[in-house]
Design an enzyme around this catalytic site. Structure first.
Site, PDB file in Angstrom:
ATOM      1  N   ASP A 143       0.855  -1.198   0.000  1.00  0.00           N
ATOM      2  CA  ASP A 143       0.000   0.000   0.000  1.00  0.00           C
ATOM      3  C   ASP A 143       0.889   1.245   0.000  1.00  0.00           C
ATOM      4  O   ASP A 143       1.805   1.363   0.810  1.00  0.00           O
ATOM      5  CB  ASP A 143      -0.895  -0.018   1.248  1.00  0.00           C
ATOM      6  N   ASP A 157      -4.083   2.381  -4.933  1.00  0.00           N
ATOM      7  CA  ASP A 157      -2.741   2.431  -4.334  1.00  0.00           C
ATOM      8  C   ASP A 157      -2.426   1.178  -3.512  1.00  0.00           C
ATOM      9  O   ASP A 157      -1.542   1.197  -2.672  1.00  0.00           O
ATOM     10  CB  ASP A 157      -2.563   3.690  -3.488  1.00  0.00           C
ATOM     11  N   GLU A 158      -3.175   0.108  -3.735  1.00  0.00           N
ATOM     12  CA  GLU A 158      -2.864  -1.101  -2.965  1.00  0.00           C
ATOM     13  C   GLU A 158      -3.171  -2.360  -3.775  1.00  0.00           C
ATOM     14  O   GLU A 158      -4.035  -2.352  -4.647  1.00  0.00           O
ATOM     15  CB  GLU A 158      -3.626  -1.131  -1.639  1.00  0.00           C
TER      16      GLU A 158
HETATM   17  P1  TTP Z   1      -5.497   4.956   1.566  1.00  0.00           P
HETATM   18  O1  TTP Z   1      -4.438   3.971   1.187  1.00  0.00           O
HETATM   19  O2  TTP Z   1      -6.534   4.514   2.517  1.00  0.00           O
HETATM   20  O3  TTP Z   1      -4.850   6.269   2.191  1.00  0.00           O
HETATM   21  P2  TTP Z   1      -3.471   6.964   1.884  1.00  0.00           P
HETATM   22  O4  TTP Z   1      -2.697   6.264   0.833  1.00  0.00           O
HETATM   23  O5  TTP Z   1      -3.730   8.428   1.642  1.00  0.00           O
HETATM   24  O6  TTP Z   1      -2.738   6.865   3.275  1.00  0.00           O
HETATM   25  P3  TTP Z   1      -2.076   5.558   3.950  1.00  0.00           P
HETATM   26  O7  TTP Z   1      -0.642   5.883   4.087  1.00  0.00           O
HETATM   27  O8  TTP Z   1      -2.747   5.421   5.267  1.00  0.00           O
HETATM   28  O9  TTP Z   1      -2.296   4.409   3.034  1.00  0.00           O
HETATM   29  O10 TTP Z   1      -6.232   5.473   0.268  1.00  0.00           O
HETATM   30  C1  TTP Z   1      -5.533   5.687  -0.941  1.00  0.00           C
HETATM   31  C2  TTP Z   1      -6.016   6.928  -1.626  1.00  0.00           C
HETATM   32  O11 TTP Z   1      -7.411   6.825  -1.861  1.00  0.00           O
HETATM   33  C3  TTP Z   1      -5.848   8.190  -0.817  1.00  0.00           C
HETATM   34  O12 TTP Z   1      -4.573   8.778  -1.012  1.00  0.00           O
HETATM   35  C4  TTP Z   1      -6.934   9.060  -1.332  1.00  0.00           C
HETATM   36  C5  TTP Z   1      -8.016   8.098  -1.741  1.00  0.00           C
HETATM   37  N1  TTP Z   1      -9.063   8.095  -0.694  1.00  0.00           N
HETATM   38  C6  TTP Z   1     -10.124   8.966  -0.829  1.00  0.00           C
HETATM   39  O13 TTP Z   1     -10.240   9.654  -1.841  1.00  0.00           O
HETATM   40  N2  TTP Z   1     -11.053   8.989   0.164  1.00  0.00           N
HETATM   41  C7  TTP Z   1     -10.958   8.235   1.301  1.00  0.00           C
HETATM   42  O14 TTP Z   1     -11.821   8.320   2.183  1.00  0.00           O
HETATM   43  C8  TTP Z   1      -9.849   7.349   1.424  1.00  0.00           C
HETATM   44  C9  TTP Z   1      -9.698   6.489   2.646  1.00  0.00           C
HETATM   45  C10 TTP Z   1      -8.917   7.317   0.414  1.00  0.00           C
HETATM   46 MG    MG Z   2      -2.337   4.186   0.892  1.00  0.00          MG
END
Ligand code: TTP
Ligand code: MG
Length: 370
Positions: A9, A104-105
């Protein structure tokens, strides 16, 4: 042999992409999301913003109160889409068994790919290095024998982390964790479990399966959605009938979509001036939640019925049934092409904000007549 699954991720994905693009943002609290002035919400917060308590889903106005120096940026989806494609391509170079989860995962089954690297950790490091070299952003990797444990592991080691939960160590590692760490356990389930005295994954694992089923099995769901309309005057005006049928279809389909379901059966109901009532039903080739698809079918049923029976009508109704869960996955990014579903979504949004009469598409405009 145990399988070896990675969950990879990207860290603070949207915010990280913005920081790569504009180096002045590096090391600063960056928030990508909606306008704090306009009831926007946080989509992604850089790790510099996290100590202030900022997280995704929080109102942007609250985020600004918590961290006034944070830099707010509107999302640039096309950029994230490009980075996402490159990220997935890199992962695909390491193992053909890839299962993207979001943009992103992804899960990566690397069971047969470890040997040249010597150990799962060394392979994970190679992946992290390649991502960092090419995308300039960091990723966190969880390693385990199954997907759910790998996902929990990557979450535990963020940001820029690497955590292996070795075969046989799953229970010891997971038991002390709060239930909210389990993918799929949200605020509601967390509270319901708390009410039962359960706060950790270990306590949950010790509950008899029957008890869990009793508390958490989905309640009986609606098997059909219907809507009908009685006219103030009996009518035989075909256009008027069709226009009203279209409006009814729009209402039931909006409800259908809000339940994230599709329908396989479409039925119309007609009540004549003499109160004789008939229904006519047809099964769609494919379940649908698209207003136009349901309406076209209902319209055909209506036309067929009207040809056979020319008596004034006092009530018209629509019923959709054989409901199935949403099987299709929503596209992550707008393709830019105008599909029927896009129109429906736009209409649903306006109608839920301003009421059912706020917008009508072409088929419905004459419904106020007669
Ligand atoms: P995530 O992987 O949940 O968040 P992140 O990558 O920003 O942070 P982390 O380091 O905790 O992984 O989500 C990936 C992307 O998806 C995030 O950058 C933006 C988008 N997203 C939204 O648009 N709305 C949301 O509520 C969430 C959780 C994510
Ligand atoms: Mg992320």
């Amino acid at each position: 042999m145990a399988r070896c699954i990675f969950h990879i991720d990207l860290d603070a994905f949207f915010a990280s992409v913005e920081q790569v693009l504009n180096p002045k943002l590096k090391g600063k609290p960056v928030i990508v999301g909606g306008d704090p002035e306009r009831r926007g919400v946080v989509a992604s917060a850089s790790y510099e913003a996290r100590p202030f308590g900022i997280h995704a889903g929080m109102p942007s106005s609250k985020a600004r109160r918590l961290c006034p120096q944070a830099i707010f940026i509107r999302a640039h989806f096309s950029l994230y889409k490009d980075t996402s494609a490159k990220f997935m391509k890199i992962l695909g170079d390491f193992s053909p068994h890839i299962e993207p989860l979001g943009f992103d995962e992804a899960y990566l089954d690397v069971t047969g790919c470890i040997e040249p690297y010597g150990s799962p950790q060394k392979l994970a490091l190679a992946i992290k290095e390649r991502i960092h070299k090419e995308l300039k952003i960091t990723a966190s990797v969880g390693i385990a024998t199954c997907k759910v444990v790998a996902k929990i592991a990557s979450d535990l080691c963020k940001p820029d982390g690497l955590l292996e939960i070795a075969p046989g160590k799953e229970q010891a590692s997971l038991n002390p964790l709060p239930v909210a760490k389990l993918p799929g356990v949200g605020k509601k389930t967390e509270q319901a479990l708390k009410d039962m005295g359960i706060t950790t994954i270990g306590e949950l694992a010790n509950l008899p399966l029957d008890t869990i089923k009793r508390h958490f099995e989905a309640p009986g769901e609606a098997k059909s959605i219907s809507q009908e309309l009685t006219f103030t005057r009996d009518t035989l005006d075909h256009d008027f009938l069709e226009a009203n049928l279209h409006n009814l279809c729009q209402e039931v389909c909006q409800e259908l979509r809000s339940q994230k379901k599709s329908a396989k059966c479409v039925a119309i109901k007609l009540r004549y001036a003499d109160f004789k009532t008939i229904t006519r039903q047809v099964t769609l080739q494919e379940a649908s939640d698209v207003t136009q698809a349901v309406f076209t079918t209902a319209q055909q049923l209506l036309r067929k019925t009207l040809v056979k029976q020319e008596k004034p009508i006092r009530l018209i109704g629509i019923r959709i049934s054989s409901l199935v869960g949403e099987e299709k996955q929503l596209p992550m990014f707008d393709s830019g092409t105008e599909k029927p579903g896009h129109l429906d979504k736009a209409i649903d949004k306006i109608r839920s904000k301003y009421g059912p009469t706020a917008i009508k598409t072409g088929n419905g405009i004459s419904s106020e007549g007669s």
